[in-house]
Design a protein around this motif. Sequence first.
Motif, PDB file in Angstrom:
ATOM      1  N   THR A  61      27.217  35.077  93.368  1.00 20.71           N
ATOM      2  CA  THR A  61      26.428  35.121  94.586  1.00 20.71           C
ATOM      3  C   THR A  61      25.529  36.360  94.546  1.00 20.71           C
ATOM      4  N   GLU A  62      24.769  36.569  95.588  1.00 18.44           N
ATOM      5  CA  GLU A  62      23.934  37.778  95.647  1.00 18.44           C
ATOM      6  C   GLU A  62      24.816  39.027  95.615  1.00 18.44           C
ATOM      7  N   MET A  65      26.103  39.411  92.072  1.00 12.74           N
ATOM      8  CA  MET A  65      25.140  39.997  91.135  1.00 12.74           C
ATOM      9  C   MET A  65      25.094  41.514  91.278  1.00 12.74           C
ATOM     10  N   THR A  66      25.193  42.012  92.504  1.00  9.46           N
ATOM     11  CA  THR A  66      25.203  43.456  92.733  1.00  9.46           C
ATOM     12  C   THR A  66      26.457  44.082  92.117  1.00  9.46           C
TER      13      THR A  66
END
Length: 306
Positions: A61-62, A65-66
């Motif tokens: 997910t976003e 990714m972080t």
Amino acid sequence: MAGMELRELRAFVVVAEEGGMSAAARRLHLSQPALSQTVGMLERRLGVKLLVRSSAGVRPTEAGMTLLAEARAVLARHDRALRTMAAYLRGDGGVLHVGIPLELPSDLLGPALERLAVAHPGTRVQARHLSTAAQLAALQAGELDVGLLRERPPGQELDAMLVSRERLGVLLTADRAAELRGPDGIRLEELTGLEWVGFPRSGSPAWFDELTAILRSHGLDLGPAAPEGQELIAQVKLAAVSMGRGFALAPPRWPQPLPPAVAWSALAGHPLVRRTWAVWPANSRRRDLADFVAGFRDPGDAGDPG
């Protein structure tokens, strides 16, 4: 928010890189249920969804990714730290701190340094000239990895190996040496009336006591005690002997050139033998240290000095 564990971060990174639980489980040598449980625990710790699961596999997910970028950096630093420590234990790229006394035989260090250079080319040697007492204190404080001492320390905290036995001779004015020298050298008792150019007891108490006991047993007057902190360097010996009132002790292959007014002579019967010990912490696991110490030759009997 609870802290993250490295195994959870590593599992998450591998799943994101492989794009699926089955492939990631094979790479990590885990069962798929165990891997799914580990990643799910990480998501619960952080309170965010990290992976989107579908029939095609999984993708971050976003938030995932972080975390992926941060986790890779954390794992890289962790792995680099482990490699650095492993290299330290192997002796690759480290520094070996060595204590050295005055007047080592010229051929003593060579074989040890050569063995170290071949087996551990990345290890650098940093040497310090220190008395036996100062080396012992530095070893106990962790400031030295190995020392070359004139006496073997008691106890089990330090390991030791005899690396040198030197039959000491005597430095005298050339005229006095010619007068006293017999077919086997100069007898120790012939030095009566001359002052010994000695070193402070604090520098090496056990060796000092052994040496002075032998000198006194041959009727010698040791004269005034050497000042504390005085290093018995070659220039001090030669200057004192040149004045004609004293004698100094030195090994036969003394590297210092002698002035014409001073001569070295063997002592009849070889009553004085100076020993040097390699000493290092008993709990050391450094392979470069072990190879360095193994490079010292066996001194054998007192035989030919040096």
